[in-house]
Design an enzyme around this catalytic site. Structure first.
Site, PDB file in Angstrom:
ATOM      1  N   ASP A 274     -17.894 -61.525  14.622  1.00 12.31           N
ATOM      2  CA  ASP A 274     -19.087 -62.165  15.179  1.00 12.31           C
ATOM      3  C   ASP A 274     -20.336 -61.569  14.543  1.00 12.31           C
ATOM      4  OD1 ASP A 274     -20.995 -63.418  16.681  1.00 12.31           O
ATOM      5  OD2 ASP A 274     -20.513 -62.408  18.582  1.00 12.31           O
ATOM      6  N   LYS A 281     -27.003 -60.934  14.155  1.00 13.58           N
ATOM      7  CA  LYS A 281     -27.106 -59.661  14.877  1.00 13.58           C
ATOM      8  C   LYS A 281     -27.742 -58.612  13.976  1.00 13.58           C
ATOM      9  CE  LYS A 281     -22.939 -60.159  17.758  1.00 13.58           C
ATOM     10  NZ  LYS A 281     -23.554 -60.051  19.088  1.00 13.58           N
ATOM     11  N   ASP A 292     -14.171 -58.735  18.535  1.00 15.38           N
ATOM     12  CA  ASP A 292     -14.571 -59.893  19.332  1.00 15.38           C
ATOM     13  C   ASP A 292     -13.410 -60.897  19.515  1.00 15.38           C
ATOM     14  OD1 ASP A 292     -16.633 -60.864  20.878  1.00 15.38           O
ATOM     15  OD2 ASP A 292     -17.510 -62.077  19.277  1.00 15.38           O
ATOM     16  N   ASP A 351     -25.459 -66.945  18.515  1.00 20.30           N
ATOM     17  CA  ASP A 351     -24.692 -65.745  18.857  1.00 20.30           C
ATOM     18  C   ASP A 351     -23.974 -65.897  20.205  1.00 20.30           C
ATOM     19  OD1 ASP A 351     -23.652 -63.228  18.548  1.00 20.30           O
ATOM     20  OD2 ASP A 351     -25.530 -62.159  18.970  1.00 20.30           O
ATOM     21  N   GLU A 353     -21.556 -67.669  20.963  1.00 21.41           N
ATOM     22  CA  GLU A 353     -20.503 -68.520  20.410  1.00 21.41           C
ATOM     23  C   GLU A 353     -19.206 -68.475  21.203  1.00 21.41           C
ATOM     24  OE1 GLU A 353     -20.898 -65.490  19.586  1.00 21.41           O
ATOM     25  OE2 GLU A 353     -18.832 -64.762  19.530  1.00 21.41           O
ATOM     26  N   ARG A 355     -18.609 -68.600  24.407  1.00 19.79           N
ATOM     27  CA  ARG A 355     -18.522 -69.623  25.451  1.00 19.79           C
ATOM     28  C   ARG A 355     -18.265 -71.002  24.849  1.00 19.79           C
ATOM     29  NH1 ARG A 355     -24.348 -67.924  27.532  1.00 19.79           N
ATOM     30  NH2 ARG A 355     -23.616 -66.027  26.530  1.00 19.79           N
TER      31      ARG A 355
HETATM   32  N1  BES Z   1     -19.433 -60.953  21.132  1.00 18.44           N
HETATM   33  C1  BES Z   1     -20.681 -60.901  21.776  1.00 18.44           C
HETATM   34  C2  BES Z   1     -20.668 -60.062  23.053  1.00 18.44           C
HETATM   35  C3  BES Z   1     -20.387 -58.600  22.900  1.00 18.44           C
HETATM   36  C4  BES Z   1     -21.397 -57.685  22.976  1.00 18.44           C
HETATM   37  C5  BES Z   1     -19.088 -58.143  22.766  1.00 18.44           C
HETATM   38  C6  BES Z   1     -21.150 -56.330  22.885  1.00 18.44           C
HETATM   39  C7  BES Z   1     -18.830 -56.797  22.667  1.00 18.44           C
HETATM   40  C8  BES Z   1     -19.847 -55.888  22.738  1.00 18.44           C
HETATM   41  C9  BES Z   1     -21.145 -62.309  22.139  1.00 18.44           C
HETATM   42  O1  BES Z   1     -20.695 -63.309  21.305  1.00 18.44           O
HETATM   43  C10 BES Z   1     -22.619 -62.310  22.070  1.00 18.44           C
HETATM   44  O2  BES Z   1     -23.144 -62.133  21.017  1.00 18.44           O
HETATM   45  N2  BES Z   1     -23.283 -62.531  23.203  1.00 18.44           N
HETATM   46  C11 BES Z   1     -24.688 -62.551  23.271  1.00 18.44           C
HETATM   47  C12 BES Z   1     -25.104 -63.737  24.100  1.00 18.44           C
HETATM   48  C13 BES Z   1     -26.568 -64.035  24.082  1.00 18.44           C
HETATM   49  C14 BES Z   1     -26.972 -64.490  22.702  1.00 18.44           C
HETATM   50  C15 BES Z   1     -26.866 -65.097  25.096  1.00 18.44           C
HETATM   51  C16 BES Z   1     -25.158 -61.252  23.898  1.00 18.44           C
HETATM   52  O3  BES Z   1     -24.489 -60.757  24.813  1.00 18.44           O
HETATM   53  O4  BES Z   1     -26.157 -60.718  23.442  1.00 18.44           O
HETATM   54 ZN    ZN Z   2     -18.963 -62.946  20.304  1.00 18.56          ZN
HETATM   55 MN    MN Z   3     -21.957 -63.567  19.635  1.00 17.66          MN
END
Ligand code: BES
Ligand code: ZN
Ligand code: MN
Length: 501
Positions: A274, A281, A292, A351, A353, A355
């Site tokens: 991811d 990111k 991920d 990001d 993604e 969901r």
């Molecule tokens: N894979 C990440 C969530 C994540 C964060 C997993 C830290 C493991 C450790 C997910 O896809 C993500 O990026 N979520 C975002 C959502 C936001 C953009 C609404 C997040 O949590 O920042």
């Molecule tokens: Zn993710």
């Molecule tokens: Mn993500």
């Protein structure tokens, strides 16, 4: 690792190391300044005698994970005696025992010891539960993710003997069950540990297929064509940006004698890397996004365990595997995707993604006839803000299903905490131009992500596990290495078993 049972007296067993639990039997809690009352939990006078001086000296207190190694213990046939502290006797349970077994393995394997015997404590844990907990803990502790080190020491325990009395057949069954679950957990940890160049969606599908052949499961792996043909616009929206082909992995367990009315669906997020996509990111820590895919890897491991434990309940796992990459083909903020269910989604943040891939995974599970859904996903950073690295988040649309899961979770000894799904939170995912947005903003982010998924579980009873903070151990613990944890697998296996006809 070989696992054996012995009903011999602990002092009479020849072994490289005899492991015995020490509990603190003092009644008051710590801040009441009670003296610890360490007690050697072993019904063998010779063992207690061997530990007597250590206890009298105050060196051994029974504090959790305190380890004391004694060579040539007098009166014992064992070469060494390892005392492991298990904390307060009052609160000691199978969950603590599991961790102690892991801690014993990790203590001994670093000391060039390859086999040991664990005397099952007779405190609050039944012999069958205790055997299972020790086997599970020992396997989990024996795992180290150091495959790519050229000076890998490969220190591993080869054999553990559990000393206990009880019905030999029941103990043997418990031992085998523990072994299946723990080996499946380590199988999942192996998948999660691989970096994204060695665990692409295609490779993940191959691993699932190979495992399925070994244990007798049906496995189908589909690519981009099928994903588009099923009109999985949300899943494809993520996958379209990557040169690496996505995979929709379906594992089916259909035992004879299962009830027709129950069909469990396990849906896993498997984003093999991811980057965040166009909403990229920051570089710092991005390497961790190889994990991920832990939700998907967990479901593959659960199916392995189920196939070997053979509960009488129909289970289908759906794993949505893809990379999330920025590219000239990648989806962009503002894009609208039409999910398989027909709902339109405005992409606010590429990001968010996980969901998206799960939306279509859940919808597909419903289309295949699943009556109850569980998904597992490293879904949000927000769940880490809410619960830290200790508890995974549980979301449930149905209280009865939650109760079943909570029982299984307790049995499995994994830490999870329920978070709410009130209708008010739906506000956060309203869109101006589509049915919903894919990002609910900063506040309550784990909840708005779950609310998004709920739109696709619809009226099917559903549980969502957000394992973003718990799928990866940020640091080593006495019972487990740093790296992939395999969280949720044991709870899920226990949950599935609970539906057996
Ligand atoms: N894979 C990440 C969530 C994540 C964060 C997993 C830290 C493991 C450790 C997910 O896809 C993500 O990026 N979520 C975002 C959502 C936001 C953009 C609404 C997040 O949590 O920042
Ligand atoms: Zn993710
Ligand atoms: Mn993500």
């Amino acid at each position: 690792m070989n696992t054996n049972l012995s009903s011999s007296a602990p002092s009479q067993l020849e072994t490289d190391c005899l492991v015995v639990v020490v509990l603190d039997r003092s009644e008051k809690d710590r801040n009441e300044k009670d003296k610890p009352a360490p007690s050697v939990e072993c019904n063998d006078a010779a063992v207690r005698e061997a530990a007597k001086d250590l206890i009298a000296s105050g060196e051994v207190t029974g504090k959790t994970f305190e380890t004391t190694l004694l060579h040539h213990p007098g009166g014992l046939k064992a070469k060494r005696l390892l005392l492991v502290g298990g904390g307060k006797a009052k609160t000691f349970s199978a969950a603590e025992l599991r961790k102690l077994a892991g801690a014993a393995v990790r203590t001994l394997k670093g000391k060039n010891i390859r086999s040991f015997a664990f005397a099952l404590p007779e405190n609050g844990v039944s012999a069958n539960d205790g055997v299972r907990a020790i086997v599970e803990g020992a396997f989990v502790g024996n795992f180290d993710p150091d495959y790519y080190k050229s000076d890998r020491k490969d220190e591993k325990i080869d054999a553990v003997t559990i000393i206990t009395k009880g019905d030999p057949k029941a103990l043997e069954t418990a031992m085998q069950a523990g072994r299946i679950v723990a080996e499946s957990q380590n199988f999942t940890r192996d998948l999660v540990n691989e970096p994204s160049n060695r665990m692409t969606p295609t490779m993940m599908a191959e691993r699932a297929q190979q495992m399925a052949e070994e244990v007798g499961l049906k496995c189908e792996a589909y690519g981009a064509d099928k994903i588009r043909q099923l009109k999985m616009g949300a899943f494809w929206g993520v996958a379209q940006g990557s040169d690496e082909p996505p995979a929709l992995i379906v594992l089916r367990y259909e035992p004879a004698g299962a009830a027709d009315k129950i069909h469990l669906g396990l849906v896993g997020k498997a984003v093999t890397f991811d980057t965040g996509g166009i909403s990229i990111k920051p570089a710092d820590g991005m390497e961790k996004m190889k994990y991920d895919m832990a939700g998907g890897a967990t479901m593959i491991g659960v199916m392995r365990a189920i196939a070997l434990l053979k509960p009488k309940v129909r289970v289908t796992a759906i794993i949505c595997a893809t990379e999330n990459m920025p590219s000239g083909k990648a989806q962009k903020p503002g894009d609208v995707q039409i999910a398989m269910s027909g709902k339109s989604i405005e992409i606010i943040n590429t990001d968010a993604e996980g969901r998206l891939v799960l939306a279509d995974g859940l919808c597909y599970a419903r289309q295949l006839g699943c009556t109850h859904l569980v998904d597992a996903a490293t879904l949000t950073g927000a769940v880490v803000v809410a619960l830290g690295y200790v508890n995974a988040g549980i979301f449930a649309s149905d209280d009865q299903m939650y109760d079943r899961f909570a029982n299984a979770n307790k049995e499995a000894g994994e830490k999870m905490w329920r978070l709410p799904l009130d209708d008010e939170y739906k506000e956060a995912i309203k869109s101006n131009i589509a049915d919903i947005v894919n990002s609910g903003g900063r506040w309550g982010g784990a909840i708005s992500a779950a609310m998004f998924l709920k739109e696709f579980a619809e009226d099917t009873p559903w549980i969502h596990l957000d394992i973003a903070g718990t799928a990866w151990m940020e640091e080593a613990k006495p019972w487990i290495a740093k790296g992939p944890s395999g969280i949720a697998l044991r709870s899920l296996v226990e949950f599935v078993k609970g539906w057996s006809a």
